[in-house]
Design an enzyme around this catalytic site. Structure first.
Site, mmCIF file in Angstrom:
data_model
loop_
_atom_site.group_PDB
_atom_site.id
_atom_site.type_symbol
_atom_site.label_atom_id
_atom_site.label_comp_id
_atom_site.label_asym_id
_atom_site.label_seq_id
_atom_site.Cartn_x
_atom_site.Cartn_y
_atom_site.Cartn_z
ATOM 1 N N GLU A 91 0.845 -1.199 0.000
ATOM 2 C CA GLU A 91 0.000 0.000 0.000
ATOM 3 C C GLU A 91 0.879 1.247 0.000
ATOM 4 O O GLU A 91 2.004 1.238 0.513
ATOM 5 C CB GLU A 91 -0.876 -0.027 1.264
ATOM 6 C CG GLU A 91 -1.769 1.204 1.407
ATOM 7 C CD GLU A 91 -2.910 1.017 2.410
ATOM 8 O OE1 GLU A 91 -2.902 0.036 3.162
ATOM 9 O OE2 GLU A 91 -3.808 1.880 2.419
ATOM 10 N N ASN B 237 -12.316 -1.262 -1.180
ATOM 11 C CA ASN B 237 -11.634 -1.875 -0.043
ATOM 12 C C ASN B 237 -12.323 -1.424 1.239
ATOM 13 O O ASN B 237 -12.607 -0.229 1.407
ATOM 14 C CB ASN B 237 -10.167 -1.416 -0.001
ATOM 15 C CG ASN B 237 -9.504 -1.743 1.333
ATOM 16 O OD1 ASN B 237 -9.177 -2.901 1.594
ATOM 17 N ND2 ASN B 237 -9.319 -0.729 2.183
ATOM 18 N N GLU B 238 -12.582 -2.342 2.105
ATOM 19 C CA GLU B 238 -13.228 -2.017 3.396
ATOM 20 C C GLU B 238 -14.327 -0.983 3.169
ATOM 21 O O GLU B 238 -14.338 0.097 3.767
ATOM 22 C CB GLU B 238 -12.193 -1.570 4.438
ATOM 23 C CG GLU B 238 -11.223 -2.691 4.775
ATOM 24 C CD GLU B 238 -10.370 -2.500 6.024
ATOM 25 O OE1 GLU B 238 -10.371 -1.404 6.601
ATOM 26 O OE2 GLU B 238 -9.699 -3.479 6.427
ATOM 27 N N TYR C 88 -7.200 -8.933 11.394
ATOM 28 C CA TYR C 88 -5.876 -8.729 11.984
ATOM 29 C C TYR C 88 -5.872 -9.366 13.376
ATOM 30 O O TYR C 88 -6.909 -9.362 14.066
ATOM 31 C CB TYR C 88 -5.569 -7.226 12.090
ATOM 32 C CG TYR C 88 -5.231 -6.604 10.739
ATOM 33 C CD1 TYR C 88 -3.940 -6.670 10.243
ATOM 34 C CD2 TYR C 88 -6.196 -5.965 9.973
ATOM 35 C CE1 TYR C 88 -3.616 -6.100 9.008
ATOM 36 C CE2 TYR C 88 -5.877 -5.401 8.733
ATOM 37 C CZ TYR C 88 -4.581 -5.470 8.266
ATOM 38 O OH TYR C 88 -4.260 -4.913 7.045
ATOM 39 N N GLU D 45 -6.344 -9.190 3.644
ATOM 40 C CA GLU D 45 -5.507 -8.502 4.646
ATOM 41 C C GLU D 45 -5.521 -9.337 5.913
ATOM 42 O O GLU D 45 -6.612 -9.654 6.438
ATOM 43 C CB GLU D 45 -6.021 -7.094 4.942
ATOM 44 C CG GLU D 45 -5.736 -6.097 3.832
ATOM 45 C CD GLU D 45 -6.153 -4.671 4.173
ATOM 46 O OE1 GLU D 45 -6.108 -4.296 5.361
ATOM 47 O OE2 GLU D 45 -6.523 -3.949 3.226
ATOM 48 N N GLN E 239 2.039 -6.117 5.620
ATOM 49 C CA GLN E 239 2.223 -5.809 4.213
ATOM 50 C C GLN E 239 3.637 -6.235 3.807
ATOM 51 O O GLN E 239 4.441 -6.595 4.669
ATOM 52 C CB GLN E 239 2.007 -4.334 3.975
ATOM 53 C CG GLN E 239 0.586 -3.862 4.331
ATOM 54 C CD GLN E 239 0.246 -2.462 3.805
ATOM 55 O OE1 GLN E 239 0.998 -1.840 3.092
ATOM 56 N NE2 GLN E 239 -0.937 -1.980 4.206
HETATM 57 O O1 AHR Z 1 -3.127 -2.550 6.180
HETATM 58 C C1 AHR Z 1 -3.423 -1.329 6.771
HETATM 59 C C2 AHR Z 1 -4.893 -0.950 6.650
HETATM 60 O O2 AHR Z 1 -5.688 -1.858 7.342
HETATM 61 C C3 AHR Z 1 -5.467 -0.989 5.250
HETATM 62 O O3 AHR Z 1 -5.206 0.185 4.549
HETATM 63 C C4 AHR Z 1 -6.933 -1.118 5.508
HETATM 64 O O4 AHR Z 1 -7.600 -1.774 4.474
HETATM 65 C C5 AHR Z 1 -6.993 -1.876 6.813
HETATM 66 O O5 AHR Z 1 -7.862 -1.297 7.713
#
Ligand code: AHR
Length: 510
Positions: free
Chosen positions: A45, A191-192, A258, A313, A362
């Site tokens: 990103e 995205n999101e 996450y 992600e 990432q």
């Molecule tokens: O990876 C960091 C961020 O986490 C990304 O930009 C977003 O999609 C997510 O919330």
């Protein structure tokens, strides 16, 4: 039968008394799926120094580079066999206007990267730079399109610019130096979209998705694999509404999880207790429940599993390193991160009938990165080594595994942490078995009955371990943690046996 250890209640000595022989059973089956290589996908990103400084330094940089891409990072990524790279975000994607990133660099407009520290983005890394990078690494590009602040026309024209052989957009591409179209398979439509990608309600986004995807065309034999923006972790309602409203218009739907329990207190990447370590593993293992939950919903609407789940992600997300720029998400990477990577990949291997891609967040200098860079220096992280050790599982036929491992309850209401987590696969007659010992104190004696597979008697191996789970590689100590040969596994009487040291990860090849 699993042996249960209530972690919080007992001491390390008590745990060690329980440490035992662990048997790993291989259960090969003709119907077991192949592990798609895209499970080993990466994410890049415009955030912090992921792109600028991490991947790209520009042609005029004193840092050794090939057409602007750092040579050290290129080499590391080639060794990793990166199958697919997602770009340009993340949250950045829904504010990105691709047209600003093409043509002569001096004419490219600048913008503020509002999501990530307010850094000024000069658009010097754009579409050409990304697609050329994918060609250099040998991976599939995965574009994340701007739905939040863009337009249908903008996204439709981006696809045309990249993939058409002729016509106005193709001519523009040619004028910018690229004659042949590129191939674009994976296209994310937002995205999101529930958050930074537009704060949509799912019912509304479903219609928006249907509209956008209509105009993203297949040019000249290119076939788009269209991916709808999916759920935040366990938001099964998002997946349900999307499947109900748009399953016939999508090839895949994403999901992000996450390994974070408390978003207001991530915790230090390097300073943590043994208890924190086990808790982090419990939190990462929630991934399995979430994947199962989405699979259940998708099975209801799509029993033939035509629509894929893409975990595009995932990873650890600690406090930013002290002294670094806020909003750049630069974090260190210890042996704990390596363990999270191994356990999470082991989970994905078990759900590949539905999960067709995963992209760790990432690739460089951001969150659970593969590489960290500083000026002309680069270090490979413990997570990098896990991806490298596991590369042989890419596109291999999975071999379901069961174990009689002890488990510990590290956190109430979270999955128990297995002492031994294992995965296995076979490709072209070569068997790969990866085993992680999560216990910080005790080695485990492993026995694997080989009668169910047709392996020879030769076994080679690699091990990743650290003197301390908090150890990491940094610019002044780049090789503190790295893989070493492991030659202690033996095959005798149809059994493969070895002792796996505490807090280590081993991959064996037969
Ligand atoms: O990876 C960091 C961020 O986490 C990304 O930009 C977003 O999609 C997510 O919330």
């Amino acid at each position: 039968m699993k042996k249960l250890i209530a972690f919080s209640a007992i001491t390390a000595a008590a745990i060690s008394a329980q440490a035992a022989q662990v048997e790993i059973r291989l259960n090969p089956s003709d119907s077991a799926p192949v592990i798609p290589k895209e499970i080993y996908g990466q994410f890049s990103e415009h955030l912090g120094t992921c792109i600028y400084g991490g991947l790209w330094v520009g042609e005029d940089s004193p840092i050794p580079n090939t057409n602007g891409y750092r040579n050290d990072v290129l080499g590391a990524l080639r060794d990793l066999h990166v199958p697919v790279l997602r770009w340009p975000g993340g949250c950045f994607a829904d504010e990105y206007h691709w047209i600003d990133g093409i043509g002569p660099k001096e004419n490219r407009p600048r913008m503020v990267n509002n999501n990530w520290g307010g850094t000024v983005e000069d658009n010097s890394f754009g579409t050409h730079e990304f697609f050329n990078l994918c060609e250099l690494i040998g991976c599939e590009p995965y574009l994340s399109g701007n739905v939040g602040s863009g337009s249908v026309e903008e996204l439709a024209k981006w696809v045309e610019y990249i993939t058409a052989e002729s016509g106005p957009m193709a001519e523009r591409r040619m004028a910018n130096g690229r004659q042949k179209p590129w191939r674009l398979k994976y296209l994310g439509v937002g995205n999101e979209s529930w958050g930074c990608g537009g704060s949509f309600r799912v019912e509304y986004y479903a219609d928006v998705y249907r509209r956008y995807q209509t105009y993203c065309r297949d040019y000249n034999g290119n076939h788009l694999f269209k991916i709808a923006s999916g759920a935040n972790a366990s938001d099964y309602n998002w997946t349900q509404v999307m499947m109900q409203q748009a399953k016939d218009q999508m090839h895949g739907i994403s999901m992000h999880y996450y390994a974070v329990d408390d978003w207001s207190n991530h915790g230090s990447a390097t300073k943590f207790t043994d208890d924190d370590y086990y808790k982090s593993l419990a939190i990462c293992l929630v991934m399995e429940d979430i994947v199962k939950g989405h699979c259940r919903v998708m099975d209801e609407y799509d029993p033939q599993r035509k629509v894929a789940l893409m975990v595009d992600e995932w990873g650890t997300w600690w406090d930013e390193e002290p002294g670094t720029i806020r909003g750049h998400l630069y974090q260190q990477n210890t042996m704990r991160d390596a363990m999270v990577a191994a356990l999470t990949l082991n989970i994905f291997h078990n759900y590949t009938e539905r999960v067709k891609m995963a992209n760790i967040a990432q690739i460089a200098n951001v969150l659970q990165a593969m590489v960290l860079t500083k000026d002309d220096k680069m270090v490979l992280t413990p997570t990098y080594y896990v991806f490298k050790m596991y590369a042989a599982h890419q596109d291999a036929k999975s071999i379901p595994v069961t174990t009689d491992t002890p488990e510990r309850t590290a956190m109430e209401g979270r999955p128990a942490v297995p002492t031994i987590s294992a995965t296995a696969s076979e490709k072209d007659g070569k068997y790969t078995i990866s085993v992680a010992n999560t216990d910080l104190k005790e080695a485990q004696d492993i026995t694997i009955d080989m009668s169910s597979i047709k392996a020879g008697k030769k076994v080679t191996g690699e091990i990743l371990r650290a003197a301390d789970i908090r150890d990491y590689n940094d610019f002044d100590a780049p090789d503190k943690i790295k893989t070493a040969a492991f030659d202690k596994a033996k095959i005798k009487g149809g059994k493969l046996t070895f002792t796996i040291p505490a807090a280590s990860i081993i991959t064996l090849t037969l």
